[in-house]
Design an enzyme around this catalytic site. Structure first.
Site, PDB file in Angstrom:
ATOM      1  N   THR A  58      10.955  15.362  -5.027  1.00  0.00           N
ATOM      2  CA  THR A  58      10.688  14.636  -6.263  1.00  0.00           C
ATOM      3  C   THR A  58      10.176  13.213  -6.045  1.00  0.00           C
ATOM      4  OG1 THR A  58      13.051  14.188  -6.287  1.00  0.00           O
ATOM      5  CG2 THR A  58      12.253  15.906  -7.762  1.00  0.00           C
TER       6      THR A  58
ATOM      7  N   PRO B 228      11.691  29.167  -6.450  1.00  0.00           N
ATOM      8  CA  PRO B 228      10.243  29.287  -6.601  1.00  0.00           C
ATOM      9  C   PRO B 228       9.671  28.411  -7.721  1.00  0.00           C
ATOM     10  CG  PRO B 228      11.328  31.033  -7.820  1.00  0.00           C
ATOM     11  CD  PRO B 228      12.424  30.157  -7.254  1.00  0.00           C
TER      12      PRO B 228
ATOM     13  N   ALA C 229       6.199  16.787   0.580  1.00  0.00           N
ATOM     14  CA  ALA C 229       6.159  18.002  -0.220  1.00  0.00           C
ATOM     15  C   ALA C 229       6.210  17.581  -1.677  1.00  0.00           C
ATOM     16  CB  ALA C 229       7.331  18.906   0.109  1.00  0.00           C
TER      17      ALA C 229
ATOM     18  N   LEU D 171       9.861   3.634  -3.533  1.00  0.00           N
ATOM     19  CA  LEU D 171      11.170   3.278  -2.990  1.00  0.00           C
ATOM     20  C   LEU D 171      11.684   1.959  -3.551  1.00  0.00           C
ATOM     21  CD1 LEU D 171      10.494   4.356   0.688  1.00  0.00           C
ATOM     22  CD2 LEU D 171      11.737   5.610  -1.087  1.00  0.00           C
TER      23      LEU D 171
ATOM     24  N   ALA E 259       2.972   5.053  -2.954  1.00  0.00           N
ATOM     25  CA  ALA E 259       3.183   4.569  -4.318  1.00  0.00           C
ATOM     26  C   ALA E 259       2.103   3.575  -4.709  1.00  0.00           C
ATOM     27  CB  ALA E 259       4.564   3.932  -4.443  1.00  0.00           C
TER      28      ALA E 259
ATOM     29  N   VAL F 181       8.072   9.517   2.881  1.00  0.00           N
ATOM     30  CA  VAL F 181       8.955  10.663   3.064  1.00  0.00           C
ATOM     31  C   VAL F 181       8.490  11.858   2.239  1.00  0.00           C
ATOM     32  CG1 VAL F 181      11.046   9.461   3.695  1.00  0.00           C
ATOM     33  CG2 VAL F 181      10.463   9.721   1.287  1.00  0.00           C
TER      34      VAL F 181
ATOM     35  N   GLY G 169       0.875  -1.185   0.000  1.00  0.00           N
ATOM     36  CA  GLY G 169       0.000   0.000   0.000  1.00  0.00           C
ATOM     37  C   GLY G 169       0.897   1.216   0.000  1.00  0.00           C
TER      38      GLY G 169
ATOM     39  N   LYS H 266       2.185  25.111  -1.530  1.00  0.00           N
ATOM     40  CA  LYS H 266       3.641  25.264  -1.578  1.00  0.00           C
ATOM     41  C   LYS H 266       4.011  26.100  -2.796  1.00  0.00           C
ATOM     42  CE  LYS H 266       7.847  22.649  -2.366  1.00  0.00           C
ATOM     43  NZ  LYS H 266       8.464  21.336  -2.608  1.00  0.00           N
TER      44      LYS H 266
ATOM     45  N   ILE I 295       7.343  11.789  -4.856  1.00  0.00           N
ATOM     46  CA  ILE I 295       6.003  11.491  -5.364  1.00  0.00           C
ATOM     47  C   ILE I 295       5.963  11.707  -6.878  1.00  0.00           C
ATOM     48  CG2 ILE I 295       3.635  12.423  -5.385  1.00  0.00           C
ATOM     49  CD1 ILE I 295       3.771  12.407  -2.333  1.00  0.00           C
TER      50      ILE I 295
END
Lengths: 503, 467
Positions: free
Chosen positions: A346, A98, A52, A335, A17, A49, A14, A80, A348
């Site tokens: 990066t 930015p 963001a 992972l 990912a 992890v 699960g 963000k 996700i």
């Protein structure tokens, strides 16, 4: 023209990912033949992890038809506008990386060249004043671009911070509603076909067999299918990106609610700060050769800006990627396919582009080599591009007070990155290869932020009228200031549109 | 040492294009540009031609450099190009490789993938029937795209056919009006300093032309040559003959490439004329490219850098793109270290991509029984061409490489015209009801046919322009 469509897709694991894959692949069930099954165990925690994200996540959500406010409510999410890098060039300095572009090109001359020309003429405008996301972030403000390309606000771009555990839960509901079957339990072993080594089934600890035509390995670092079963191999990149551990801890939310991630350089690594609605996520990424685990945890805990809400959780990793993310009938995501530290958020994104490539090259039961080869070819290109961008942050620095940074400054870097650095140093030139994720703005922000100033600007900028560009740049800076001041604060915007339940 | 003096060697279309583009880009600066011009036949692009086609991308580049498109068309007997018709490449009706999009996607599913599903279910679908440029071409009608989100005509893309010699003269006049000076003579040799940098070129008349950066536009037989990588076993093009014929006043808006037993010929329509190029398989034309087009302070352009098989009609586009790239990478000292490395990398990628596109015409031919074509179909090809074909045949996807001039629609159009089909289609195409796809197709066709019917004939459009 006989097609033999994939019957059962089995997703092992699960987590972020796995559920992202389930949600996206659920639509393949429309042919009446394909089904999607996800196997996970409540006893196994998820790493998550990647709290963001970067702007392309909006495309993924749109593909799934997810309402942005609903998604943010469910995941305690926030907006963000970029990342503030503190102490990366040298102690005491900070820069903002930015989203969205710096200004606009004029008559084919890139905007950063115009900025360099003004600077050469002794008119130093901070480059952060010329990007709307950066200006809004400085004022802790946020507003959604409304789609009118003529409006100043259309220059804003954004992504999200969210709780990865809640995101997985949200996508689980989405997937189950669309017919994905979830099976609870631990995988005992993986069964391979005798004739060709393809994976035939997962056998659960309670003896159940789950057959499939295509397997998605989302089992995390270990790669139960892709590595332990199919021996895909691993390219170790730790000589370029030496951090190999992290310790993570949430702390209480503080005000104001920042609309950006912070990344603070430390003696043997760096610390992240990710503001969510219900808490702040923190972590310290470090290299164990230069600092002990206890010291690393202590560094993190003494540098929190709110009360710690849990015990620090350790993570270990080796930066690098699977030599082949797709082997036989198994595709690894997350992972299980490799690891790069979340310095540019990066993780996700890598899952997302893995899924979209898989959909584009979706196999049938014959599993032709060509689709697999193309998937692995594109994956290698995309991973290496992100890798080079991350290495830049370590290589290009004036930090020299600790052994770790002295190593990074002097290490050899990939030739692809050296070329980029040389071209930028010479005349600020940037080239984008193979639909690279990072644009001129990304590279300019980090190169200049890390202290790499071009020796001169592109001579083409001399064809532009000086007075005209001065006035254009001046107007742009003012327009961004005005636009930012009209935006609601980040916290107000969330309260009005997408507040999650109190936790 | 800065770049104050640029010397362009070779007064063909390539040299004058470089001189004119550089003069425009460096307008207002102090750099001087000098041309060494010899009155030889113009093979500066590689294969001599009477007419060339500017792709839509080249038309865009030309406009960006500030050239007036109508003036260019007037000076070159120019016509508009909507694509290329192919006949004789396989059994069956002619194919058409159109510029611009094919149909319209449904969500994430490309149009050609939807078409593949319909074919899979037994329907006959011709992609050209859903391609605006192909429909316009078929009807002999033309207009420039209309800037409106609401009109299908906003999706039209066009190239321009030009008379090669007229275009060269147009560029020469432009360059000269911008201060480019010229010296008559053939380049005999280069005078180099101790580190190998060129200080000056010496002409056969004994003149010495000094400079800081040298552009070699002397064609395939340049005396400034470097190492050459031959692609002759990837191309049956050995002899070419170019000619300009008189033709009627109603030119078609597309070029036609026709294959025959011993080769092929390309006919490019101009106003009142047609440029013809005939290519056959015995002779000694050398196809290939320099291993490093930019060495130290000398940049080889056009045929001096590479001779590309002209079947895909890309040699002008390649030269223009290379000049654009050079302008984007103008060095600030004579050593040109970082710039030349990057230039060569990008240029080689682009040239290799053009080579691959040309190979596809031969490797994918369907002329069975002609020895030349049978041999071409069986020739071993570079790994990435083989991968591209295999991937497309397997699932209808196109492997794209950096620097290729064709985008996905371009490759799909080429595969379609050559009759190369995919075994399967995009899995997501099943997510749509058949009746919805049928309605989507019918609507596209209806909208396109209606738009085309209202357009003027190509010849009329040209006449109205010059009136």
């Amino acid at each position: 023209m006989t097609a033999e469509p994939i019957r059962n897709i089995v997703i092992a694991g699960g987590g972020t990912a796995g559920w992202m894959a389930a949600a996206a692949l659920s639509r393949l069930q429309a042919n009446g033949v394909t089904t999607v099954t996800l196997v996970e165990s409540e006893e196994i925690g998820i790493v998550g992890v990647g709290e963001a994200t970067i702007p392309p996540i909006k495309t993924f959500n749109a593909m799934l038809g997810i309402d942005e406010d609903e998604f943010l409510k469910a995941t305690q999410g926030s907006f963000k506008l970029g990342i503030e890098f503190v102490g990366w060039e040298r102690e005491g300095e900070a820069y903002f990386h930015p989203f969205g572009a710096y200004g606009t090109d004029i008559e084919g001359v890139k905007f950063h060249q115009i900025w360099l020309k003004l600077r050469a003429q002794g008119i130093p405008v901070p480059i952060s004043d010329l990007n709307l996301s950066a200006v809004a972030a400085r004022h802790n403000r946020f507003d959604r671009p409304n789609g009118d390309p003529r409006a100043v606000l259309s220059q804003l771009d954004y992504a999200f911070h969210f709780d990865a555990g809640l995101y997985a839960k949200f996508l689980r509901t989405y997937s189950e509603v669309r017919g994905v079957v979830r099976k609870e339990g631990k995988i005992a072993r993986v069964e391979q076909r005798a004739e060709d080594g393809f994976i035939a089934a997962l056998v659960m600890e309670d003896g159940r067999r789950i057959d499939g035509d295509l397997f998605i390995d989302c089992t995390g670092f270990r790669g139960l299918l892709i590595e332990e079963t199919l021996h895909a191999g691993y390219d170790d990149w730790s000589h370029w990106l030496p951090c190999n551990r992290a310790v993570a801890v949430p702390c209480a939310r503080t005000e104001p609610l920042l609309p950006h991630t912070r990344s603070i350089a430390r003696a043997a690594g760096w610390q992240w700060r990710i503001p969510l609605q219900h808490r702040t996520g923190n972590g310290h990424v470090y290299c164990s050769e230069f600092i002990s685990d206890d010291e690393a945890a202590a560094t993190l805990l003494t540098n929190l800006d709110g009360e710690a809400l849990a015990d620090p959780r350790p993570l270990r990793f080796t930066t690098g990627m699977r030599k082949r993310a797709w082997v036989k009938n198994c595709v690894a995501l997350g992972l299980a396919s490799g690891f790069m530290e979340p310095l540019e958020s990066t993780s996700i994104h890598l899952v997302q582009i893995g899924i979209s490539k898989l959909l584009a090259l979706f196999p049938d039961r014959r599993f032709a080599d060509h689709e697999r080869d193309e998937y692995n070819r594109l994956t290698a290109i995309q991973w290496a591009q992100i890798r080079d961008f991350l290495i830049l942050h370590y290589k290009q620095t004036a930090r020299d007070a600790s052994e770790f940074w002295r190593y990074c400054r002097s290490m050899a870097v990939p030739e692809t990155l050296t070329r980029k650095i040389d071209l930028f140093r010479s005349a600020g030139r940037l080239f984008r290869y193979d639909d690279e994720l990072f644009t001129d703005t990304n590279w300019t922000a980090v190169m200049i932020g890390q202290g790499l100033m071009p020796q001169r600007y592109d001579p083409l900028a001399d064809s532009l009228d000086d007075r005209q560009i001065r006035s254009l740049v001046g107007q742009m800076g003012e327009a961004f200031q005005r636009s930012a001041r009209q935006m609601p604060t980040h916290a107000d915007f969330i309260t009005r549109h997408c507040a999650g339940s109190q936790m | 040492m800065p770049i104050d003096r640029i010397v362009v060697a070779g007064g063909g279309i390539t040299g004058w294009l470089a001189a004119s583009m550089l003069a425009r880009a460096l307008d207002g600066g102090t750099t001087t540009i000098a041309m060494i011009e010899a009155g030889a036949p113009d093979d500066s692009l590689g294969v001599p031609t009477a007419a060339e086609t500017l792709s839509p991308r080249s038309v865009e580049r030309s406009a960006k450099a500030g050239y007036d498109e109508n003036a260019l068309i007037r000076a070159t007997r120019g016509t508009f190009a909507l694509g290329t018709a192919l006949s004789g490449w396989r059994v069956g009706p002619p194919g058409f490789i159109a510029y611009g999009p094919i149909g319209a996607p449904m969500g994430p599913v490309a149009f050609h993938q939807l078409a593949a599903r319909l074919r899979h279910e037994g329907a006959t679908v011709n992609l050209a029937n859903f391609t605006l440029a192909a429909l316009c071409a078929q009807a002999g009608r033309f207009t420039r795209p209309i800037a409106s989100d609401h009109s299908v005509l906003s999706t039209l893309e066009y190239g321009i056919n030009v008379e090669t010699a007229g275009y060269r003269d147009f560029l020469r006049a432009d360059a000269q009006s911008r201060g480019v000076t010229s010296v008559q003579g053939h380049v005999a040799s280069a005078e180099r300093n101790a580190s190998g940098l060129i200080d000056a070129l010496l002409t056969t008349y004994g003149e010495r032309v000094a400079g800081d950066l040298f552009i070699d536009a002397l064609g395939p037989t340049t005396p400034l040559s470097g190492a050459f990588e031959s692609w002759s076993d990837l191309s049956p093009c050995r002899t070419s003959q170019a000619a300009l014929h008189r033709a009627g006043e109603a030119p078609l808006p597309f070029a036609h490439v026709e294959a025959g037993p011993l080769g092929w010929r390309r006919s490019t329509p101009l106003q009142g004329a047609a440029g013809e190029l005939r290519v056959s398989s015995d002779g000694d034309t050398k196809i290939g490219r320099r291993t490093a087009p930019w060495q130290q302070n000398a940049v080889a352009l056009g045929g001096a850098a590479a001779v590309i098989d002209p079947v895909a009609g890309t040699q002008f586009d390649l030269a223009l793109s290379a000049i654009d790239r050079l302008i984007g990478l103008l060095p600030n000292d004579r050593a040109c270290a970082a710039e030349s490395v990057e230039y060569n990398r990008q240029t080689i990628e682009e040239l290799d991509g053009a080579r691959d596109a040309a190979i596809m015409f031969y490797k994918g031919n369907g002329r069975f029984g002609d020895p030349m074509w049978d041999t071409a179909r069986d020739m071993p090809v570079p790994e990435r061409v083989a991968h591209k074909i295999a991937l497309f045949k397997s699932c209808g996807r196109t492997a794209l490489y950096d620097g290729e001039m064709l985008d996905e629609a371009g490759w799909v159009g080429l595969f379609e015209a050559l009759g190369i089909r995919a075994r399967r289609y995009d899995a997501l195409a099943n997510g749509v009801e058949r009746s919805v796809i049928d309605a989507h197709f019918a609507r596209i066709r209806e909208v396109m046919l209606k738009a085309v019917a209202a357009l003027p004939a190509h010849g009329e459009y040209l006449r109205a322009m010059s009136a």
